[in-house]
Design a protein around this motif. Structure first.
Motif, PDB file in Angstrom:
ATOM      1  N   GLU A  28       0.834  -1.209   0.000  1.00  0.00           N
ATOM      2  CA  GLU A  28       0.000   0.000   0.000  1.00  0.00           C
ATOM      3  C   GLU A  28       0.867   1.257   0.000  1.00  0.00           C
ATOM      4  O   GLU A  28       0.566   2.233  -0.711  1.00  0.00           O
ATOM      5  CB  GLU A  28      -0.927  -0.002   1.211  1.00  0.00           C
TER       6      GLU A  28
ATOM      7  N   LYS B 227      -6.998   1.894 -10.190  1.00  0.00           N
ATOM      8  CA  LYS B 227      -7.370   0.493 -10.026  1.00  0.00           C
ATOM      9  C   LYS B 227      -6.172  -0.388 -10.370  1.00  0.00           C
ATOM     10  O   LYS B 227      -5.547  -0.222 -11.406  1.00  0.00           O
ATOM     11  CB  LYS B 227      -8.565   0.146 -10.918  1.00  0.00           C
TER      12      LYS B 227
ATOM     13  N   SER C 234      -9.278  -4.081   0.935  1.00  0.00           N
ATOM     14  CA  SER C 234      -9.988  -3.394  -0.144  1.00  0.00           C
ATOM     15  C   SER C 234     -11.496  -3.595  -0.027  1.00  0.00           C
ATOM     16  O   SER C 234     -12.275  -2.643  -0.120  1.00  0.00           O
ATOM     17  CB  SER C 234      -9.492  -3.911  -1.496  1.00  0.00           C
ATOM     18  N   ASP C 235     -11.903  -4.835   0.193  1.00  0.00           N
ATOM     19  CA  ASP C 235     -13.337  -5.133   0.268  1.00  0.00           C
ATOM     20  C   ASP C 235     -13.989  -4.580   1.522  1.00  0.00           C
ATOM     21  O   ASP C 235     -15.212  -4.419   1.584  1.00  0.00           O
ATOM     22  CB  ASP C 235     -13.563  -6.646   0.177  1.00  0.00           C
TER      23      ASP C 235
ATOM     24  N   ASN D 257     -12.923  -1.623   2.837  1.00  0.00           N
ATOM     25  CA  ASN D 257     -12.677  -0.177   2.792  1.00  0.00           C
ATOM     26  C   ASN D 257     -11.780   0.310   3.924  1.00  0.00           C
ATOM     27  O   ASN D 257     -12.033   1.359   4.523  1.00  0.00           O
ATOM     28  CB  ASN D 257     -14.004   0.600   2.809  1.00  0.00           C
TER      29      ASN D 257
ATOM     30  N   HIS E 291      -6.317   1.500   1.706  1.00  0.00           N
ATOM     31  CA  HIS E 291      -6.407   0.279   0.922  1.00  0.00           C
ATOM     32  C   HIS E 291      -6.255   0.543  -0.572  1.00  0.00           C
ATOM     33  O   HIS E 291      -6.458   1.661  -1.058  1.00  0.00           O
ATOM     34  CB  HIS E 291      -7.762  -0.407   1.182  1.00  0.00           C
ATOM     35  N   LEU E 292      -5.880  -0.515  -1.307  1.00  0.00           N
ATOM     36  CA  LEU E 292      -5.835  -0.442  -2.756  1.00  0.00           C
ATOM     37  C   LEU E 292      -7.232  -0.610  -3.319  1.00  0.00           C
ATOM     38  O   LEU E 292      -8.104  -1.237  -2.701  1.00  0.00           O
ATOM     39  CB  LEU E 292      -4.960  -1.563  -3.328  1.00  0.00           C
ATOM     40  N   THR E 293      -7.434  -0.088  -4.516  1.00  0.00           N
ATOM     41  CA  THR E 293      -8.626  -0.417  -5.279  1.00  0.00           C
ATOM     42  C   THR E 293      -8.221  -1.492  -6.268  1.00  0.00           C
ATOM     43  O   THR E 293      -7.461  -1.232  -7.211  1.00  0.00           O
ATOM     44  CB  THR E 293      -9.173   0.818  -6.013  1.00  0.00           C
ATOM     45  N   ILE E 294      -8.662  -2.707  -6.028  1.00  0.00           N
ATOM     46  CA  ILE E 294      -8.191  -3.859  -6.798  1.00  0.00           C
ATOM     47  C   ILE E 294      -9.117  -4.105  -7.988  1.00  0.00           C
ATOM     48  O   ILE E 294     -10.327  -4.276  -7.830  1.00  0.00           O
ATOM     49  CB  ILE E 294      -8.111  -5.110  -5.905  1.00  0.00           C
TER      50      ILE E 294
END
Length: 326
Positions: free
Chosen positions: A119, A131, A151-152, A154, A158-161
């Motif tokens: 991250e 993304k 990510s899931d 939030n 976090h990354l946006t995967i």
């Protein structure tokens, strides 16, 4: 009798002393080039190596490569150029304790910290709002699952995967079979510092050769590059600490397997079926049973635990078929 043992001791002590102070091997030209074309950033006082290249024009896609244990980002060198032809940016890093990154000791290495390093790298490169496609292997699969969980859910930073592709990672403790030396080192307690100092090229090459297929063995040069990456900055001395990830996988199974089974992110598994660490068919049956939204590519029967090195063409074809499917 006492004099005999005294003479043996006098001979052995200097030999052991010399052995324990054998300098690490020199970087090969290939590793020198890999390092020279990379860069470093600082994470909580430690220097972390990464490599980035800009490739396909007209594409904004970014892929981050997460390597396995006990090797480094150099694991991806055979598919770097093909990835560069598909993605605008290709990024790989050496996790803390691996490759050219710092190898602090004593240190409590954890999957959580490695995910935070990824991250931080994404933020360092100005990609926080982008993304990200993740392509991972082995140890990197578990880091990827922690990133997926964050990510899931939030979590901050976090990354946006965009997509996740796993490969031959021991993500299910119930189907994971660590090598004998791994089990010894992670549970040896006070003996671990002694055992890590006694590691040598012969033991390493013999051990890692067992997780390659009989027809896809590394060359001598490739074995030496792997070993050099481990010995760099005395990395052999932190292997026992890093190996605690096996216990972490068991402790946090529900978190990481749960993230994989519940995500709506496109997921794919590329699998070398001759893998003794995640044996066929137990591993892939468990995967298909639990991760029903995922697609799967099973490579040729002679491909083992390092599919991106053993069959780079097959690996790349499988990955491109997945990444171009959505």
């Amino acid at each position: 009798m006492k004099e005999w043992w005294l003479h043996v001791g006098l001979i052995c002590v200097p030999l052991v002393a010399v052995y324990l102070h054998v300098p690490p091997p020199q970087l090969s030209p290939a590793l020198q080039n890999w390092r020279a074309t990379g860069d470093f950033f600082t994470f909580r006082g430690s220097s972390v190596f990464y490599r980035e290249s800009f490739g396909a024009r007209g594409s904004s896609d970014v892929v981050i490569l997460l390597h396995g244990f006990p090797t480094s980002s150099y694991d991806w060198y055979k598919i770097w150029e093909p990835l560069n032809q598909r993605f605008n940016r290709v990024i790989a890093l050496d996790f803390l304790g691996f490759g050219f990154s710092d190898k602090p000791r004593p240190h409590r290495y954890s999957i959580f910290e490695q995910a935070s390093i990824v991250e931080a790298l994404v933020s360092h490169l100005g990609l926080s709002e982008h993304k990200i496609n993740i392509l991972s292997h082995d140890y990197g699969d578990t880091v990827a699952l922690e990133l997926l969980y964050r990510s899931d859910h939030n979590r901050t930073g976090h990354l946006t995967i965009k997509s996740l592709c796993l490969s031959n990672g021991g993500i299910f403790p119930e189907t994971h079979h660590p090598r004998f030396l791994q089990k010894v080192l992670k549970d040896a307690g006070y003996l671990s510092p002694v055992l890590t100092r006694l590691m040598n090229y012969y033991l390493f090459s013999r051990g890692i050769g067992e997780v390659f297929g009989p027809f896809t063995q590394p060359t001598d040069a490739e074995y030496w590059d792997m070993w050099t990456g481990i010995r760099f900055k005395d990395g052999n001395l932190v292997i026992d600490s890093i190996l605690q990830y096996i216990n972490q996988r068991l402790k946090h199974r529900d978190r990481w397997v749960g993230a994989l089974t519940s995500t709506l992110v496109p997921v794919h598994m590329i699998y070398g079926p001759l893998d003794p660490v995640n044996p066929h068919p137990q591993f892939i049956r468990q995967y298909q049973k639990l991760v029903q939204r995922s697609t799967v590519s099973v490579l040729d029967e002679h491909i083992s635990h390092y599919p991106q090195l053993e069959d780079p063409t097959g690996f790349m074809n499988a990955y491109l078929n997945f990444i171009n499917s959505f």
